[in-house]
Scaffold this motif. Sequence first.
Motif, PDB file in Angstrom:
ATOM      1  N   VAL A   1       5.528   3.789  12.740  1.00  0.00           N
ATOM      2  CA  VAL A   1       4.833   4.275  13.923  1.00  0.00           C
ATOM      3  C   VAL A   1       3.472   4.928  13.685  1.00  0.00           C
ATOM      4  O   VAL A   1       2.454   4.418  14.299  1.00  0.00           O
ATOM      5  N   GLU A   2       3.286   5.652  12.525  1.00  0.00           N
ATOM      6  CA  GLU A   2       1.903   6.179  12.251  1.00  0.00           C
ATOM      7  C   GLU A   2       0.993   5.297  11.776  1.00  0.00           C
ATOM      8  O   GLU A   2      -0.217   5.234  12.254  1.00  0.00           O
ATOM      9  N   ALA A   3       1.363   4.199  10.781  1.00  0.00           N
ATOM     10  CA  ALA A   3       0.548   3.223  10.592  1.00  0.00           C
ATOM     11  C   ALA A   3       0.126   2.385  11.461  1.00  0.00           C
ATOM     12  O   ALA A   3      -1.057   1.805  11.581  1.00  0.00           O
ATOM     13  N   SER A   4       1.030   2.043  12.549  1.00  0.00           N
ATOM     14  CA  SER A   4       0.937   1.233  13.542  1.00  0.00           C
ATOM     15  C   SER A   4      -0.034   1.818  14.585  1.00  0.00           C
ATOM     16  O   SER A   4      -0.589   0.876  15.476  1.00  0.00           O
ATOM     17  N   SER A   5      -0.309   3.046  14.423  1.00  0.00           N
ATOM     18  CA  SER A   5      -1.338   3.541  15.320  1.00  0.00           C
ATOM     19  C   SER A   5      -2.932   3.047  15.158  1.00  0.00           C
ATOM     20  O   SER A   5      -3.772   3.066  16.084  1.00  0.00           O
ATOM     21  N   HIS A   6      -2.860   2.311  14.036  1.00  0.00           N
ATOM     22  CA  HIS A   6      -4.307   1.854  13.649  1.00  0.00           C
ATOM     23  C   HIS A   6      -4.151   0.298  13.590  1.00  0.00           C
ATOM     24  O   HIS A   6      -5.103  -0.218  13.737  1.00  0.00           O
ATOM     25  N   TYR A   7      -2.894  -0.276  12.920  1.00  0.00           N
ATOM     26  CA  TYR A   7      -2.886  -1.409  12.669  1.00  0.00           C
ATOM     27  C   TYR A   7      -1.827  -2.271  13.211  1.00  0.00           C
ATOM     28  O   TYR A   7      -0.813  -1.683  13.442  1.00  0.00           O
ATOM     29  N   ASP A   8      -2.369  -3.324  13.963  1.00  0.00           N
ATOM     30  CA  ASP A   8      -1.399  -3.988  15.092  1.00  0.00           C
ATOM     31  C   ASP A   8      -0.970  -5.459  14.510  1.00  0.00           C
ATOM     32  O   ASP A   8      -0.363  -5.958  15.293  1.00  0.00           O
ATOM     33  N   ARG A   9      -0.869  -5.520  13.200  1.00  0.00           N
ATOM     34  CA  ARG A   9      -0.125  -6.453  12.839  1.00  0.00           C
ATOM     35  C   ARG A   9       1.091  -6.028  12.067  1.00  0.00           C
ATOM     36  O   ARG A   9       1.566  -5.182  12.377  1.00  0.00           O
ATOM     37  N   GLN A  10       1.831  -7.043  11.408  1.00  0.00           N
ATOM     38  CA  GLN A  10       3.074  -6.736  10.860  1.00  0.00           C
ATOM     39  C   GLN A  10       2.959  -5.519   9.926  1.00  0.00           C
ATOM     40  O   GLN A  10       2.404  -5.729   8.867  1.00  0.00           O
TER      41      GLN A  10
ATOM     42  N   ASN B   1      -5.112  14.881  -2.193  1.00  0.00           N
ATOM     43  CA  ASN B   1      -6.308  13.622  -1.983  1.00  0.00           C
ATOM     44  C   ASN B   1      -5.975  12.483  -2.980  1.00  0.00           C
ATOM     45  O   ASN B   1      -6.763  11.317  -2.903  1.00  0.00           O
ATOM     46  N   GLY B   2      -4.846  12.467  -3.758  1.00  0.00           N
ATOM     47  CA  GLY B   2      -4.627  11.407  -4.527  1.00  0.00           C
ATOM     48  C   GLY B   2      -3.551  10.525  -4.086  1.00  0.00           C
ATOM     49  O   GLY B   2      -3.041   9.553  -4.518  1.00  0.00           O
ATOM     50  N   HIS B   3      -3.286  10.632  -2.597  1.00  0.00           N
ATOM     51  CA  HIS B   3      -2.257   9.789  -2.062  1.00  0.00           C
ATOM     52  C   HIS B   3      -2.518   9.628  -0.846  1.00  0.00           C
ATOM     53  O   HIS B   3      -3.550  10.342   0.021  1.00  0.00           O
ATOM     54  N   LEU B   4      -2.052   8.748  -0.098  1.00  0.00           N
ATOM     55  CA  LEU B   4      -2.099   8.139   1.372  1.00  0.00           C
ATOM     56  C   LEU B   4      -1.029   8.984   2.221  1.00  0.00           C
ATOM     57  O   LEU B   4      -0.029   8.672   2.094  1.00  0.00           O
ATOM     58  N   THR B   5      -1.646   9.208   3.605  1.00  0.00           N
ATOM     59  CA  THR B   5      -0.493   9.332   4.694  1.00  0.00           C
ATOM     60  C   THR B   5      -0.433   7.860   5.246  1.00  0.00           C
ATOM     61  O   THR B   5      -1.137   7.020   5.262  1.00  0.00           O
ATOM     62  N   ALA B   6       0.577   7.769   6.112  1.00  0.00           N
ATOM     63  CA  ALA B   6       1.003   6.291   6.770  1.00  0.00           C
ATOM     64  C   ALA B   6      -0.087   6.142   7.719  1.00  0.00           C
ATOM     65  O   ALA B   6      -0.694   4.866   7.677  1.00  0.00           O
ATOM     66  N   GLY B   7      -0.657   6.956   8.381  1.00  0.00           N
ATOM     67  CA  GLY B   7      -1.852   6.726   9.313  1.00  0.00           C
ATOM     68  C   GLY B   7      -2.932   6.265   8.445  1.00  0.00           C
ATOM     69  O   GLY B   7      -3.898   5.098   8.846  1.00  0.00           O
ATOM     70  N   GLU B   8      -3.474   6.817   7.359  1.00  0.00           N
ATOM     71  CA  GLU B   8      -4.504   6.434   6.344  1.00  0.00           C
ATOM     72  C   GLU B   8      -4.054   4.978   5.836  1.00  0.00           C
ATOM     73  O   GLU B   8      -4.879   4.063   5.914  1.00  0.00           O
ATOM     74  N   ALA B   9      -2.826   4.709   5.462  1.00  0.00           N
ATOM     75  CA  ALA B   9      -2.532   3.471   5.107  1.00  0.00           C
ATOM     76  C   ALA B   9      -2.920   2.393   6.259  1.00  0.00           C
ATOM     77  O   ALA B   9      -3.414   1.187   5.924  1.00  0.00           O
TER      78      ALA B   9
ATOM     79  N   LEU C   1       0.854  -1.267   0.012  1.00  0.00           N
ATOM     80  CA  LEU C   1       0.105  -0.125   0.106  1.00  0.00           C
ATOM     81  C   LEU C   1       0.897   1.350  -0.095  1.00  0.00           C
ATOM     82  O   LEU C   1       1.827   1.185   0.876  1.00  0.00           O
ATOM     83  N   GLU C   2       0.533   2.297  -0.739  1.00  0.00           N
ATOM     84  CA  GLU C   2       1.420   3.534  -0.873  1.00  0.00           C
ATOM     85  C   GLU C   2       1.190   4.127   0.327  1.00  0.00           C
ATOM     86  O   GLU C   2       0.264   4.199   1.058  1.00  0.00           O
ATOM     87  N   SER C   3       2.190   4.759   0.586  1.00  0.00           N
ATOM     88  CA  SER C   3       2.348   5.617   1.922  1.00  0.00           C
ATOM     89  C   SER C   3       3.199   7.008   1.304  1.00  0.00           C
ATOM     90  O   SER C   3       4.245   7.039   2.002  1.00  0.00           O
ATOM     91  N   SER C   4       2.498   8.049   0.692  1.00  0.00           N
ATOM     92  CA  SER C   4       3.520   8.845   0.231  1.00  0.00           C
ATOM     93  C   SER C   4       3.605  10.022   1.177  1.00  0.00           C
ATOM     94  O   SER C   4       4.392  10.689   1.073  1.00  0.00           O
ATOM     95  N   PHE C   5       2.994  10.146   2.263  1.00  0.00           N
ATOM     96  CA  PHE C   5       3.023  11.396   3.199  1.00  0.00           C
ATOM     97  C   PHE C   5       2.977  10.821   4.578  1.00  0.00           C
ATOM     98  O   PHE C   5       2.387   9.979   5.100  1.00  0.00           O
ATOM     99  N   TYR C   6       3.526  11.802   5.479  1.00  0.00           N
ATOM    100  CA  TYR C   6       3.376  11.650   6.859  1.00  0.00           C
ATOM    101  C   TYR C   6       2.219  12.215   7.407  1.00  0.00           C
ATOM    102  O   TYR C   6       1.309  13.125   6.642  1.00  0.00           O
TER     103      TYR C   6
END
Length: 244
Positions: free
Chosen positions: A223-232, A187-195, A174-179
Amino acid sequence: MELTVIGHWGAYPEKNEATSGYLIEHQGRKILLDCGSGVLSGLQNYVMLEDLDAVFITHLHADHIADMYSLEFATLILMQIGKRALPLDIYVYCQDLTKLDFCYPEYVNVHPIDLQRTVAIGEMTFTFAENVHDVPSCAVKVNSEDGKCLVYSGDTGYCQSIVEFSRGSDVLVLESSFYNIQKGLNNGHLTAGEAGEIAAIAQTGQLILTHLPHYGDHNQLVVEASSHYDRQIQLAYCGMKLTI
């Protein structure tokens, strides 16, 4: 299925690396998802070009298609010198195939990606979903006969389509173009948190963050993605290999 990350950068390749390109191998078949800048050179570390079965292009931005025309010339030469037997199948998601610059239809078979149709190659099936982006862009799902599933987002903003398309996948690239601090800038890209949020809602088995920015600390993306997603969660890197 085997996944090899050939390139993972957004916009342009860092030194000796590449933008978007992902090699899928299964039961002797070799498929390339996107063919951005630097991908053609890097790809040859893992597969001979004459053995490539097909390429899927998610959209027409240069960081996803820049090396595609060089690959067309490579196919021409390899067929002319007898190293390759069949033309290369290239599937492209765009509004008008006639505007593309492919020159040698006897060496490459260019097909439109139809969101309503499934493409079967060997023991794999490929399906597609519309993304939110500033040009037509699609995500790709790869299913193998043994029940494994990989989803590659291409470029997309946050949308329900990518959530539903990714649901239950074993691996989500999954793309993670932004912090997170940059949320709302594009709005055409994802932040890490959104990912991370997409991966969590979709209940995917593991998350690979890709299409990475050229600045900041990439560990912060995890770190930002893991605030939502708790798997690898892993950061994509050139040469990364994963068995699915």
